[in-house]
Write a protein that holds these residues in place. Structure first.
Motif, mmCIF file in Angstrom:
data_model
loop_
_atom_site.group_PDB
_atom_site.id
_atom_site.type_symbol
_atom_site.label_atom_id
_atom_site.label_comp_id
_atom_site.label_asym_id
_atom_site.label_seq_id
_atom_site.Cartn_x
_atom_site.Cartn_y
_atom_site.Cartn_z
ATOM 1 N N PRO A 235 -29.560 -13.834 5.567
ATOM 2 C CA PRO A 235 -29.445 -12.409 5.881
ATOM 3 C C PRO A 235 -28.307 -12.165 6.871
ATOM 4 O O PRO A 235 -28.068 -12.969 7.778
ATOM 5 C CB PRO A 235 -30.803 -12.070 6.502
ATOM 6 C CG PRO A 235 -31.728 -13.120 5.993
ATOM 7 C CD PRO A 235 -30.902 -14.355 5.846
ATOM 8 N N ARG A 236 -27.606 -11.076 6.678
ATOM 9 C CA ARG A 236 -26.523 -10.734 7.601
ATOM 10 C C ARG A 236 -27.099 -10.430 8.970
ATOM 11 O O ARG A 236 -28.081 -9.704 9.109
ATOM 12 C CB ARG A 236 -25.719 -9.540 7.084
ATOM 13 C CG ARG A 236 -24.894 -9.833 5.848
ATOM 14 C CD ARG A 236 -24.116 -8.596 5.438
ATOM 15 N NE ARG A 236 -23.277 -8.129 6.526
ATOM 16 C CZ ARG A 236 -23.125 -6.845 6.859
ATOM 17 N NH1 ARG A 236 -23.816 -5.915 6.219
ATOM 18 N NH2 ARG A 236 -22.330 -6.503 7.841
ATOM 19 N N THR A 237 -26.491 -11.006 9.970
ATOM 20 C CA THR A 237 -26.931 -10.780 11.342
ATOM 21 C C THR A 237 -25.746 -10.355 12.195
ATOM 22 O O THR A 237 -24.594 -10.710 11.909
ATOM 23 C CB THR A 237 -27.560 -12.047 11.943
ATOM 24 O OG1 THR A 237 -26.585 -13.111 11.907
ATOM 25 C CG2 THR A 237 -28.796 -12.465 11.178
ATOM 26 N N ASP A 261 -18.805 -9.778 23.494
ATOM 27 C CA ASP A 261 -18.294 -10.455 22.306
ATOM 28 C C ASP A 261 -19.333 -10.306 21.210
ATOM 29 O O ASP A 261 -20.547 -10.356 21.477
ATOM 30 C CB ASP A 261 -18.048 -11.942 22.579
ATOM 31 C CG ASP A 261 -16.931 -12.164 23.577
ATOM 32 O OD1 ASP A 261 -15.986 -11.376 23.593
ATOM 33 O OD2 ASP A 261 -17.023 -13.145 24.343
ATOM 34 N N LEU A 262 -18.877 -10.139 19.974
ATOM 35 C CA LEU A 262 -19.822 -9.990 18.869
ATOM 36 C C LEU A 262 -19.269 -10.626 17.606
ATOM 37 O O LEU A 262 -18.052 -10.791 17.446
ATOM 38 C CB LEU A 262 -20.155 -8.522 18.631
ATOM 39 C CG LEU A 262 -18.992 -7.542 18.421
ATOM 40 C CD1 LEU A 262 -18.683 -7.382 16.946
ATOM 41 C CD2 LEU A 262 -19.315 -6.191 19.034
ATOM 42 N N LYS A 263 -20.186 -11.003 16.731
ATOM 43 C CA LYS A 263 -19.804 -11.650 15.485
ATOM 44 C C LYS A 263 -20.810 -11.300 14.405
ATOM 45 O O LYS A 263 -22.019 -11.253 14.652
ATOM 46 C CB LYS A 263 -19.755 -13.179 15.652
ATOM 47 C CG LYS A 263 -19.353 -13.922 14.380
ATOM 48 C CD LYS A 263 -19.275 -15.413 14.624
ATOM 49 C CE LYS A 263 -18.840 -16.146 13.364
ATOM 50 N NZ LYS A 263 -18.730 -17.604 13.565
ATOM 51 N N THR A 264 -20.305 -11.050 13.185
ATOM 52 C CA THR A 264 -21.168 -10.812 12.042
ATOM 53 C C THR A 264 -20.451 -11.260 10.781
ATOM 54 O O THR A 264 -19.223 -11.459 10.774
ATOM 55 C CB THR A 264 -21.563 -9.327 11.935
ATOM 56 O OG1 THR A 264 -22.560 -9.178 10.928
ATOM 57 C CG2 THR A 264 -20.356 -8.462 11.573
ATOM 58 N N GLN A 659 -29.330 -11.063 18.956
ATOM 59 C CA GLN A 659 -29.155 -11.137 17.510
ATOM 60 C C GLN A 659 -29.944 -10.035 16.833
ATOM 61 O O GLN A 659 -31.097 -9.775 17.177
ATOM 62 C CB GLN A 659 -29.591 -12.506 16.996
ATOM 63 C CG GLN A 659 -29.392 -12.687 15.490
ATOM 64 C CD GLN A 659 -29.582 -14.126 15.068
ATOM 65 O OE1 GLN A 659 -28.895 -15.018 15.508
ATOM 66 N NE2 GLN A 659 -30.544 -14.350 14.190
ATOM 67 N N MET A 660 -29.300 -9.397 15.848
ATOM 68 C CA MET A 660 -29.923 -8.311 15.104
ATOM 69 C C MET A 660 -29.737 -8.575 13.612
ATOM 70 O O MET A 660 -28.612 -8.803 13.151
ATOM 71 C CB MET A 660 -29.276 -6.970 15.484
ATOM 72 C CG MET A 660 -29.866 -5.760 14.766
ATOM 73 S SD MET A 660 -28.921 -4.260 15.161
ATOM 74 C CE MET A 660 -29.000 -4.261 16.954
#
Length: 664
Positions: A235-237, A261-264, A659-660
């Motif tokens: 699943p995309r997080t 900072d973020l990453k998906t 994390q989402m």
């Protein structure tokens, strides 16, 4: 400093460079070994005990090793097992050794350099195209090093976790590893042929060995793991790393700041990384040596934002139109990188320093066949009153050990005008012999401000030839010889730069390595002559190692002498010292001393520090770190790691991973 074993790294980079993408094969290439895909219904217990009779009983096995440089049969061997299920790849190895007491296994942590350790490495390309190789190394204590295709920073939440265990036995050593599919970029779900190989390294013999030889023109012989059912992507997080730092600093008083900072994942094979108000004060930059150069030199990149996907932004070794070191800082930035299907690699970056400058980079590569590829890249920099645009395109076409390439680049700068660079060439690589012949033409106004082109205004030829020859008997383990020739003239016809370099390298089984050579250079009416000699022991060990370098001759019509000493010493398992000292006597005397120490308090906690003294200037810092694991990270830093002179400051920086789940 983390060191990477040269042969394994070069092999994987060569695989990535030779083939960017192609349609996955339906049958194995002629000459390539195959291993059948096997689904494990009962996962093995990852404890470092390879139970052939039970846990690994029905798993396909394969054996053997050859020299990774030459393909010659070697004394050491190995036996391997490879399987998978919907979540993990499972790999096991038994590695015989006639003298297990000499097996080296100093590391015990996750995702660290295994330089100087015995290790076994599984390399995996899920696309089966020789373009997306992921490297997973394990030592006899279960320490790991994971290098994800395209480049990835060291934060474990972003790298992903692998589980490994190993042990030394009376017959040698063995290891087991569990690798999540989810930490790699994956093709569409369903049956695929996966490309893979196995490497083994023994510091005692100082050689890389592989299950199948794939050097030079044998890249297409990379083994196939056939009919492997790639699972659907996870699943995309959205992974976020917000940070806050607070403290006091000399002249600034109380300081505080916050960023994110973020990453998906955009698709299973395309990622997005963003950063808002990044802070790099806890990142220790590399320090350049005192080595003389007529041209600008650059230190390596260490900042996590730029390490993510950095290989997708690469254009040229000689004059890239983008290097991340040109962007010293920014207020907000984002990058997209990965693969568009199986045929195209894509990288896009944009950073902005509000009201000051904006940087944009685009890089796309397409693979027509195994040895034929195209690339198109662009970089642009906007500042008030100044604009710079640069483009780069190249073409590669290989045939056996030969590879023809042509690169064309151009720049348009609002201050200096327009410039062009083009260079065709040909390379040869086969069983320890490597050669390059290249013509280069670079106009004086070629100026990629986001790139690195310190040499301009010339045209001419350059070529190199080097040979590495391992020896099976006697005290000498390996010998190597190289020659480099360059003849570049100004467009008006005068000499720009002439260079002749000849060198040799000899490595003994006792661990000593002796390199020596001579450089003859003509530049700007100077005729330089520098002799050099380097002695080290043992080669390739990042933990216990010493090296002495001495250079002497004439540079810029002045006497030139340079002496450098380096020592890496680990008096006990958790404590590491690294020191370098260099003295340069050339138009004045200069010294530089760098000393660093690190004490591990556990797998993810340490106390470290570094002191740098250059002539009369000095700087030092000491830090407590909790990093390299999951969960919160802490950095308590006294001093500034990257200042030229010592600055009194005390900073506490905290990052907390969130994390989402976004869905498919």
């Amino acid at each position: 400093m983390l060191l990477v074993r040269p042969t394994l790294l070069i092999s994987c980079l060569a695989l990535s460079g030779l083939s960017f993408a192609q349609t996955p094969p339906t049958t194995a290439d002629p000459g390539a070994s195959t291993v059948a895909g096997y689904v494990m219904t009962t996962p093995p217990k990852i404890d470092g005990i390879v139970d052939e009779a039970a846990e690994w009983k029905d798993v396909p096995t394969f054996e053997g090793l050859v020299d990774a440089d030459t393909g010659a049969v070697v004394d050491l061997t190995g036996k391997y097992w490879l399987a998978y299920d919907s979540k993990f790849i499972y790999f096991a190895a038994k590695l015989p050794d006639k003298d297990p007491s000499k097996i080296k296994a100093t590391e015990y942590r996750t995702n660290v350099s295994l330089s100087g350790n015995d290790d076994v490495a599984l390399i995996v390309d899920p696309f089966g195209t020789l373009s997306e190789f992921n490297v997973f190394q394990i030592n006899p204590r279960g320490a790991t090093n994971a290098r994800i295709a395209g480049g990835r920073a060291a934060k474990r939440e972003w790298v992903g976790e692998i589980l490994a265990k190993g042990r030394i036995t009376p017959e040698g050593w063995e290891a087991e590893v569990r690798i999540p599919w989810s930490i790699m970029r994956l093709p569409s779900s369903g049956p695929h042929d996966v490309r893979f190989n196995v490497y083994r390294y023994s510091p005692r013999f100082n050689r890389d060995m592989s299950w199948r030889y794939i050097g030079g023109s044998k890249v297409v012989d990379t083994p196939h793991w056939i009919n492997v059912t790639i699972p659907p992507g996870p699943p995309r997080t959205l992974r976020m790393l917000p940070y806050n730092y607070t403290g006091v600093a000399e002249k600034d008083g109380f300081i505080s700041n916050t960023g994110l900072d973020l990453k998906t994942s955009i698709t299973d094979s395309l990622d997005f990384v963003g950063s808002i108000n990044p802070d790099f004060r806890n990142i220790e930059n590399q320090v350049l040596s005192l080595d003389f150069s007529y041209f600008e030199r650059l230190s390596g990149e260490t900042r996590p934002f730029f390490l993510e996907g950095n290989e997708y932004f690469h254009t040229s070794n000689d004059a890239p139109i983008f290097i991340s070191q040109r962007i010293e800082g920014f207020d907000a930035g984002g990058k997209i990188y990965g693969k568009l299907g199986n045929s195209t690699d894509l990288a896009v970056l944009n950073t902005t320093d509000f009201d000051h400058q904006n940087a944009f980079v685009f890089n796309a590569r397409n693979q027509v066949s195994t040895h034929k590829s195209y690339r198109l890249a662009y970089s642009g920099l906007d500042r008030p009153g100044m604009r710079n645009d640069a483009f780069h395109t190249d073409f590669h076409n290989g045939n056996g050990p030969w590879d023809f390439f042509y690169q064309l680049a151009g720049t348009s700068d609002s201050e200096s005008g327009q410039g062009v660079r083009h260079n065709p060439g040909i390379t040869y690589s086969e069983r320890g012999v490597n050669g390059v012949l290249e013509f280069s033409s670079v106009t004086s106004k070629f100026h990629p401000r986001l790139g690195f082109a310190p040499q301009r205004g010339f045209r001419g030829f350059s070529g190199s030839l080097d040979m590495t020859h391992p020896l099976q008997k006697g005290q000498l383990l390996e010998e190597g010889y190289s020659i480099f020739v360059r003849n570049w003239d100004k467009f008006a016809g005068d000499t720009y730069l002439d260079n002749l370099s000849v060198s040799s390298s000899h490595t003994w089984r006792s661990g000593y390595d002796l390199d020596m050579g001579v450089d003859l250079t003509t530049f700007d009416n100077f005729h330089d002559h520098v002799n050099w000699i380097s002695l080290e022991r043992p080669r390739g060990d990042a933990y216990r190692h010493w090296q002495v370098d001495y250079q002497f001759g004439r540079v810029e019509d002045k006497p030139f002498h340079s002496t450098a000493l380096s020592l890496n010493y680990r008096p006990m398992q958790p404590l590491q010292f690294v020191g370098t000292w260099q003295f340069l006597d050339h138009d004045g005397k200069h010294t530089q001393t760098i000393f660093s120490a690190n004490y591990d308090l556990g797998s993810d906690r340490s106390i470290s520090g570094r002191a740098v003294m250059r002539d009369s200037d000095w700087n030092a810092y000491v830090a407590y770190r909790r990093s390299g694991n999951t969960g919160m990270e802490y950095f308590l830093i006294f001093g500034d790691p990257n200042a030229r002179k010592f600055r009194s400051s005390l900073i506490l920086k905290v990052t907390y991973p969130l994390q989402m789940v976004l869905g498919k």
